[in-house]
Scaffold this motif. Structure first.
Motif, PDB file in Angstrom:
ATOM      1  N   VAL A  22       0.870  -1.420  -0.065  1.00 34.39           N
ATOM      2  CA  VAL A  22      -0.025   0.141  -0.117  1.00 34.39           C
ATOM      3  C   VAL A  22       0.895   1.295  -0.142  1.00 34.39           C
ATOM      4  O   VAL A  22       0.459   2.138  -0.454  1.00 34.39           O
ATOM      5  CB  VAL A  22      -0.822   0.061   1.170  1.00 34.39           C
ATOM      6  N   ASP A  23       2.068   1.216   0.737  1.00 25.49           N
ATOM      7  CA  ASP A  23       2.904   2.382   0.877  1.00 25.49           C
ATOM      8  C   ASP A  23       3.609   2.805  -0.504  1.00 25.49           C
ATOM      9  O   ASP A  23       3.456   3.578  -0.924  1.00 25.49           O
ATOM     10  CB  ASP A  23       4.063   2.162   1.809  1.00 25.49           C
ATOM     11  N   GLY A  24       3.886   1.544  -1.445  1.00 28.47           N
ATOM     12  CA  GLY A  24       4.430   1.646  -2.561  1.00 28.47           C
ATOM     13  C   GLY A  24       3.281   2.214  -3.538  1.00 28.47           C
ATOM     14  O   GLY A  24       3.669   3.134  -4.358  1.00 28.47           O
ATOM     15  N   LEU A  25       2.255   1.801  -3.416  1.00 27.53           N
ATOM     16  CA  LEU A  25       0.801   2.180  -4.109  1.00 27.53           C
ATOM     17  C   LEU A  25       0.841   3.714  -4.051  1.00 27.53           C
ATOM     18  O   LEU A  25       0.662   4.533  -5.014  1.00 27.53           O
ATOM     19  CB  LEU A  25      -0.430   1.668  -4.055  1.00 27.53           C
ATOM     20  N   GLU A  26       0.578   4.428  -2.695  1.00 22.49           N
ATOM     21  CA  GLU A  26       0.479   5.550  -2.227  1.00 22.49           C
ATOM     22  C   GLU A  26       1.508   6.454  -2.900  1.00 22.49           C
ATOM     23  O   GLU A  26       1.426   7.601  -3.416  1.00 22.49           O
ATOM     24  CB  GLU A  26       0.267   5.802  -1.189  1.00 22.49           C
ATOM     25  N   GLN A  27       2.855   5.906  -2.884  1.00 18.95           N
ATOM     26  CA  GLN A  27       3.789   6.793  -3.293  1.00 18.95           C
ATOM     27  C   GLN A  27       3.677   7.077  -4.869  1.00 18.95           C
ATOM     28  O   GLN A  27       3.975   8.202  -5.426  1.00 18.95           O
ATOM     29  CB  GLN A  27       5.164   5.949  -3.193  1.00 18.95           C
ATOM     30  N   VAL A  28       3.474   6.052  -5.629  1.00 19.50           N
ATOM     31  CA  VAL A  28       3.276   6.369  -7.325  1.00 19.50           C
ATOM     32  C   VAL A  28       2.283   7.253  -7.358  1.00 19.50           C
ATOM     33  O   VAL A  28       2.019   8.288  -8.145  1.00 19.50           O
ATOM     34  CB  VAL A  28       2.962   4.859  -7.826  1.00 19.50           C
ATOM     35  N   LEU A  29       1.166   6.990  -6.697  1.00 13.08           N
ATOM     36  CA  LEU A  29      -0.182   7.855  -7.056  1.00 13.08           C
ATOM     37  C   LEU A  29       0.113   9.386  -6.485  1.00 13.08           C
ATOM     38  O   LEU A  29      -0.453  10.294  -7.203  1.00 13.08           O
ATOM     39  CB  LEU A  29      -1.564   7.430  -5.961  1.00 13.08           C
ATOM     40  N   LYS A  30       0.842   9.541  -5.386  1.00 15.62           N
ATOM     41  CA  LYS A  30       1.346  10.727  -5.109  1.00 15.62           C
ATOM     42  C   LYS A  30       2.048  11.565  -6.054  1.00 15.62           C
ATOM     43  O   LYS A  30       1.956  12.547  -6.435  1.00 15.62           O
ATOM     44  CB  LYS A  30       1.821  10.859  -3.743  1.00 15.62           C
ATOM     45  N   THR A  31       2.986  10.739  -6.790  1.00 14.25           N
ATOM     46  CA  THR A  31       3.873  11.365  -7.737  1.00 14.25           C
ATOM     47  C   THR A  31       2.936  11.707  -9.133  1.00 14.25           C
ATOM     48  O   THR A  31       3.027  12.739  -9.669  1.00 14.25           O
ATOM     49  CB  THR A  31       4.656  10.354  -8.565  1.00 14.25           C
ATOM     50  N   ILE A  32       1.798  10.846  -9.391  1.00 15.29           N
ATOM     51  CA  ILE A  32       0.874  11.279 -10.435  1.00 15.29           C
ATOM     52  C   ILE A  32       0.115  12.510 -10.121  1.00 15.29           C
ATOM     53  O   ILE A  32      -0.061  13.465 -10.938  1.00 15.29           O
ATOM     54  CB  ILE A  32      -0.133  10.092 -10.619  1.00 15.29           C
ATOM     55  N   TYR A  33      -0.324  12.516  -8.770  1.00 13.01           N
ATOM     56  CA  TYR A  33      -1.275  13.642  -8.500  1.00 13.01           C
ATOM     57  C   TYR A  33      -0.305  15.015  -8.358  1.00 13.01           C
ATOM     58  O   TYR A  33      -0.869  16.018  -8.950  1.00 13.01           O
ATOM     59  CB  TYR A  33      -1.776  13.528  -7.001  1.00 13.01           C
ATOM     60  N   THR A  34       0.831  14.925  -7.908  1.00  6.02           N
ATOM     61  CA  THR A  34       1.696  16.212  -7.803  1.00  6.02           C
ATOM     62  C   THR A  34       1.820  16.636  -9.533  1.00  6.02           C
ATOM     63  O   THR A  34       1.746  17.759  -9.829  1.00  6.02           O
ATOM     64  CB  THR A  34       3.017  15.609  -7.267  1.00  6.02           C
ATOM     65  N   GLU A  35       2.162  15.863 -10.451  1.00  8.69           N
ATOM     66  CA  GLU A  35       2.538  16.156 -11.908  1.00  8.69           C
ATOM     67  C   GLU A  35       1.072  16.680 -12.454  1.00  8.69           C
ATOM     68  O   GLU A  35       1.381  17.491 -13.254  1.00  8.69           O
ATOM     69  CB  GLU A  35       3.174  14.799 -12.398  1.00  8.69           C
ATOM     70  N   LEU A  36       0.005  15.945 -12.190  1.00 11.16           N
ATOM     71  CA  LEU A  36      -1.321  16.472 -12.734  1.00 11.16           C
ATOM     72  C   LEU A  36      -1.671  17.871 -11.987  1.00 11.16           C
ATOM     73  O   LEU A  36      -1.916  18.730 -12.844  1.00 11.16           O
ATOM     74  CB  LEU A  36      -2.296  15.674 -12.385  1.00 11.16           C
ATOM     75  N   THR A  37      -1.223  18.104 -10.664  1.00  4.91           N
ATOM     76  CA  THR A  37      -1.699  19.363 -10.297  1.00  4.91           C
ATOM     77  C   THR A  37      -0.647  20.699 -10.877  1.00  4.91           C
ATOM     78  O   THR A  37      -1.143  21.497 -11.050  1.00  4.91           O
ATOM     79  CB  THR A  37      -1.220  19.435  -8.659  1.00  4.91           C
ATOM     80  N   GLU A  38       0.500  20.143 -11.011  1.00  7.67           N
ATOM     81  CA  GLU A  38       1.402  21.037 -11.603  1.00  7.67           C
ATOM     82  C   GLU A  38       1.028  21.332 -13.070  1.00  7.67           C
ATOM     83  O   GLU A  38       1.354  22.655 -13.583  1.00  7.67           O
ATOM     84  CB  GLU A  38       2.878  20.604 -11.743  1.00  7.67           C
ATOM     85  N   LYS A  39       0.336  20.457 -13.801  1.00  5.24           N
ATOM     86  CA  LYS A  39       0.105  20.641 -15.399  1.00  5.24           C
ATOM     87  C   LYS A  39      -1.314  21.448 -15.173  1.00  5.24           C
ATOM     88  O   LYS A  39      -1.577  22.149 -16.134  1.00  5.24           O
ATOM     89  CB  LYS A  39      -0.211  19.313 -15.715  1.00  5.24           C
ATOM     90  N   PHE A  40      -2.314  21.123 -14.405  1.00  6.62           N
ATOM     91  CA  PHE A  40      -3.702  21.687 -14.714  1.00  6.62           C
ATOM     92  C   PHE A  40      -4.189  22.481 -13.463  1.00  6.62           C
ATOM     93  O   PHE A  40      -5.045  23.231 -13.632  1.00  6.62           O
ATOM     94  CB  PHE A  40      -4.628  20.504 -14.753  1.00  6.62           C
ATOM     95  N   GLY A  41      -3.386  22.284 -12.225  1.00  7.18           N
ATOM     96  CA  GLY A  41      -3.832  23.452 -11.163  1.00  7.18           C
ATOM     97  C   GLY A  41      -4.921  22.401 -10.201  1.00  7.18           C
ATOM     98  O   GLY A  41      -5.445  21.619 -10.683  1.00  7.18           O
TER      99      GLY A  41
END
Length: 313
Positions: free
Chosen positions: A46-65
């Motif tokens: 689960v920790d590894g899953l959340e780590q990847v999802l956090k990276t995705i969320y961060t990059e999508l936030t940077e792209k779209f706000g």
């Protein structure tokens, strides 16, 4: 139907990689497309899953706000989602990673079906490291056969071809069967000198994973194409199991006439495996149309996210 000013986010969380695809409509421009590491929590926790999802969320936030992302609609398919309790884990992981938009989670086979058949219809057979068949019944219900893991299921998969190749090599070594060309090919692949060295690889080497066993499946297919008796026997037996899976699926779907989309390199990149499968299907279920995917799984997730249930009619 998704509003045109809102983002649709499709996530294909496979066993080896995760792909994210973002659009505002199925026919619109691709606004974001990127691959990430695996999000199968059975392999990375689960920790590894959340780590990847956090990276995705961060990059999508940077792209779209954050505001536009909060108003998006997201659909994720993952190899680790097989039971209701798995869905809970992925929903919590998405929330803990920052996603506060509307989202749905599914088994990765379902989004592959959506993409492969252009909507919620027909059936799908995946033959990769593992195997699973899913379909939509005449009553509109999702049904499945297989996909219960390498210990109890995964017929016709890369793992099954690989482990049965090792068994055939040991049988040949013990003179239970005739010599097989698999021996030289597989020993060279793993860099070992004797079949006896499999004991160290399989039972002692902690890094000798399921994927490494499945990796020799193409060798089995190649040697079968050349006429090796042991390799051919493996293919024939596994094809029989795959056909049996589809027969059971058709029974659950309550129809013998539907589009069957094939996914996974094991079938699509091997002429002999595909040829044997088609022959077996034509004999048992001639009314089934065997096809290659119309679109990738991430696109299938996007169909769900955008609320456009059927395309490419």
């Amino acid at each position: 139907m998704q509003m045109p000013d809102k983002l649709g986010i499709g996530i294909d969380g496979g066993g080896t990689k995760t792909k994210v695809l973002v659009k505002k409509s199925l026919t619109g421009d691709v606004l974001f497309e990127k691959k990430y590491p695996s999000t199968n929590y059975n392999n990375i926790g689960v920790d590894g899953l959340e780590q990847v999802l956090k990276t995705i969320y961060t990059e999508l936030t940077e792209k779209f706000g954050k505001e536009q992302l909060a108003n998006a609609s997201l659909a994720m398919g993952a190899a680790g989602i097989d039971r209701p309790q798995d869905e809970v884990i992925y929903r919590e992981a998405l929330k803990n990673s920052g996603f506060d938009c509307n989202f749905e989670v599914f088994n990765d086979a379902y989004i592959a079906l959506m993409g492969g058949n252009g909507g919620r219809k027909g059936a799908l057979l995946i033959t990769g490291t593992g195997s699973i068949a899913i379909g939509i019944s005449t009553e509109g219900k999702e049904v499945r056969t297989g996909g219960w893991g390498y210990m109890t299921s995964d017929d016709g998969s890369g793992y099954k071809l690989g482990i049965k190749a090792v068994s055939a090599i040991m049988d040949s070594y013990d003179e239970i069967i005739e010599n097989t060309s698999l021996t030289e090919r597989v020993l060279n692949y793993y860099g070992i000198k004797s079949p006896e060295d499999f004991m160290d690889l399989i039972y002692i080497d902690k890094d000798f994973s399921i994927d490494k066993i499945a990796a020799i499946a193409p060798i089995v297919q190649e040697e079968a194409e050349k006429g090796d008796a042991a390799a051919l026997d493996i293919l024939y037996r596994e094809i029989e199991r795959l056909v049996a899976m589809i027969k059971a699926l058709a029974k659950k779907m309550k129809t013998n006439e539907f589009r069957l989309c094939l996914a996974g390199s094991l079938m699509l990149k091997s002429d002999i495996y595909l040829r044997l499968f088609k022959a077996g299907m034509n004999k048992s279920l001639p009314g089934i149309q065997i096809c290659e995917p119309l679109n990738e799984p991430a696109y299938g997730a996007l169909i769900i996210a955008l609320g456009e249930g059927t395309v490419n009619e």
